[in-house]
Write a protein that holds these residues in place. Sequence first.
Motif, PDB file in Angstrom:
ATOM      1  N   ALA A 108      -6.875   7.614  -8.418  1.00  0.00           N
ATOM      2  CA  ALA A 108      -6.317   7.094  -7.170  1.00  0.00           C
ATOM      3  C   ALA A 108      -5.955   8.214  -6.200  1.00  0.00           C
ATOM      4  O   ALA A 108      -5.942   8.013  -4.987  1.00  0.00           O
ATOM      5  CB  ALA A 108      -5.079   6.245  -7.475  1.00  0.00           C
ATOM      6  N   PHE A 133       0.735   5.076  -7.448  1.00  0.00           N
ATOM      7  CA  PHE A 133      -0.594   5.390  -7.968  1.00  0.00           C
ATOM      8  C   PHE A 133      -1.143   6.694  -7.385  1.00  0.00           C
ATOM      9  O   PHE A 133      -1.731   7.506  -8.096  1.00  0.00           O
ATOM     10  CB  PHE A 133      -1.571   4.252  -7.666  1.00  0.00           C
ATOM     11  CG  PHE A 133      -1.281   2.992  -8.430  1.00  0.00           C
ATOM     12  CD1 PHE A 133      -0.462   3.002  -9.539  1.00  0.00           C
ATOM     13  CD2 PHE A 133      -1.825   1.783  -8.028  1.00  0.00           C
ATOM     14  CE1 PHE A 133      -0.187   1.845 -10.241  1.00  0.00           C
ATOM     15  CE2 PHE A 133      -1.567   0.616  -8.718  1.00  0.00           C
ATOM     16  CZ  PHE A 133      -0.740   0.645  -9.834  1.00  0.00           C
ATOM     17  N   GLY A 134      -0.948   6.880  -6.083  1.00  0.00           N
ATOM     18  CA  GLY A 134      -1.473   8.067  -5.432  1.00  0.00           C
ATOM     19  C   GLY A 134      -0.819   9.352  -5.883  1.00  0.00           C
ATOM     20  O   GLY A 134      -1.342  10.445  -5.640  1.00  0.00           O
ATOM     21  N   SER A 157      -6.236   8.848  -1.599  1.00  0.00           N
ATOM     22  CA  SER A 157      -4.883   8.774  -1.075  1.00  0.00           C
ATOM     23  C   SER A 157      -4.745   9.631   0.175  1.00  0.00           C
ATOM     24  O   SER A 157      -5.066  10.835   0.155  1.00  0.00           O
ATOM     25  CB  SER A 157      -3.885   9.249  -2.144  1.00  0.00           C
ATOM     26  OG  SER A 157      -2.615   9.466  -1.598  1.00  0.00           O
ATOM     27  N   TYR A 183       0.837  -1.203   0.000  1.00  0.00           N
ATOM     28  CA  TYR A 183       0.000   0.000   0.000  1.00  0.00           C
ATOM     29  C   TYR A 183       0.875   1.258   0.000  1.00  0.00           C
ATOM     30  O   TYR A 183       0.643   2.192  -0.776  1.00  0.00           O
ATOM     31  CB  TYR A 183      -0.906   0.004   1.227  1.00  0.00           C
ATOM     32  CG  TYR A 183      -1.709   1.285   1.369  1.00  0.00           C
ATOM     33  CD1 TYR A 183      -2.924   1.443   0.729  1.00  0.00           C
ATOM     34  CD2 TYR A 183      -1.225   2.346   2.143  1.00  0.00           C
ATOM     35  CE1 TYR A 183      -3.653   2.614   0.840  1.00  0.00           C
ATOM     36  CE2 TYR A 183      -1.940   3.518   2.273  1.00  0.00           C
ATOM     37  CZ  TYR A 183      -3.155   3.650   1.615  1.00  0.00           C
ATOM     38  OH  TYR A 183      -3.851   4.831   1.729  1.00  0.00           O
ATOM     39  N   VAL A 191       3.293   1.154  -3.396  1.00  0.00           N
ATOM     40  CA  VAL A 191       2.632   1.079  -4.693  1.00  0.00           C
ATOM     41  C   VAL A 191       1.478   2.069  -4.792  1.00  0.00           C
ATOM     42  O   VAL A 191       1.421   2.873  -5.720  1.00  0.00           O
ATOM     43  CB  VAL A 191       2.128  -0.359  -4.974  1.00  0.00           C
ATOM     44  CG1 VAL A 191       1.379  -0.406  -6.306  1.00  0.00           C
ATOM     45  CG2 VAL A 191       3.297  -1.333  -4.994  1.00  0.00           C
ATOM     46  N   TRP A 192       0.588   2.030  -3.808  1.00  0.00           N
ATOM     47  CA  TRP A 192      -0.585   2.900  -3.905  1.00  0.00           C
ATOM     48  C   TRP A 192      -0.237   4.364  -3.617  1.00  0.00           C
ATOM     49  O   TRP A 192      -0.500   5.247  -4.426  1.00  0.00           O
ATOM     50  CB  TRP A 192      -1.672   2.433  -2.939  1.00  0.00           C
ATOM     51  CG  TRP A 192      -2.930   3.251  -3.070  1.00  0.00           C
ATOM     52  CD1 TRP A 192      -3.304   4.336  -2.324  1.00  0.00           C
ATOM     53  CD2 TRP A 192      -3.974   3.060  -4.031  1.00  0.00           C
ATOM     54  NE1 TRP A 192      -4.504   4.833  -2.744  1.00  0.00           N
ATOM     55  CE2 TRP A 192      -4.941   4.063  -3.802  1.00  0.00           C
ATOM     56  CE3 TRP A 192      -4.178   2.148  -5.062  1.00  0.00           C
ATOM     57  CZ2 TRP A 192      -6.101   4.179  -4.569  1.00  0.00           C
ATOM     58  CZ3 TRP A 192      -5.345   2.248  -5.816  1.00  0.00           C
ATOM     59  CH2 TRP A 192      -6.279   3.255  -5.565  1.00  0.00           C
ATOM     60  N   GLU A 193       0.373   4.614  -2.450  1.00  0.00           N
ATOM     61  CA  GLU A 193       0.646   5.993  -2.063  1.00  0.00           C
ATOM     62  C   GLU A 193       1.777   6.625  -2.881  1.00  0.00           C
ATOM     63  O   GLU A 193       1.638   7.725  -3.394  1.00  0.00           O
ATOM     64  CB  GLU A 193       0.982   6.061  -0.572  1.00  0.00           C
ATOM     65  CG  GLU A 193      -0.206   5.814   0.336  1.00  0.00           C
ATOM     66  CD  GLU A 193      -1.163   6.999   0.406  1.00  0.00           C
ATOM     67  OE1 GLU A 193      -1.061   7.905  -0.428  1.00  0.00           O
ATOM     68  OE2 GLU A 193      -2.013   7.013   1.289  1.00  0.00           O
TER      69      GLU A 193
END
Length: 239
Positions: free
Chosen positions: A180, A173-174, A184, A165, A168-170
Amino acid sequence: MYNPTVARLTYRALLGRRRALILFGLPALLLLIAAAVRLFNGADDQVAADVLGGFALATMVPLIGVIAGTGAIGPEIDDGSIVYLLSKPVKRSTIVFTKLIVAIAVTMVFSAVPTLIAGFILNGNGQQVAVAYTVAALVSSIAYSALFLLLGTVSRHAVVIGLVYALVWEALFGSLIAGAKTLSVQQWALALAEKVTGDGLISSEVALPTAVVLLTAVTVAATWFAGHKLRSMTLAGEE
């Protein structure tokens, strides 16, 4: 709602040798980067914002949140020692709230304080950049701690999921994908940082009122669900 004994045990677990190396290592790396950038590039407000936004807020804060949030309760659940704690005459909500307070405190100390110092190193807090990102680090520390504490109660792979998370996400993607960004924590925190600077140097994809509501809602919901999960775990053990 706060139990000093639970807090002391949680601090001891979080600041053990292995976790302490990571907790101290990330802020040290930020300060080293800040000193190198200032030495070779001089004081530049935009560069300071880029360093603090790209490394401190997008990477360091969520990683420390993973360590503190999951480490506050995850290891006790994994090794079964949580049963000893749950057998004591302490409310489950008190256990969760105390551990959350400890996780928030640790995350703030090891992320917000270095962010402030790095900001002063980079540009002497020109245009309030250091203060703005410190505010962002403080509020995001609360949300991250609650989210990762919840993750520690629902999964034995909390650290791995948390790292995915955070990285990758923050951090990816974020920061890059428009849809996304709205979901975030980083962008919610940036909304407050943007308010502090107020000159376009820092921008967020989320409006300030929305960011405040989402930060509050996520923190409260994650804390409540973590307490609910802990109560369910107790009942299962008693049955």
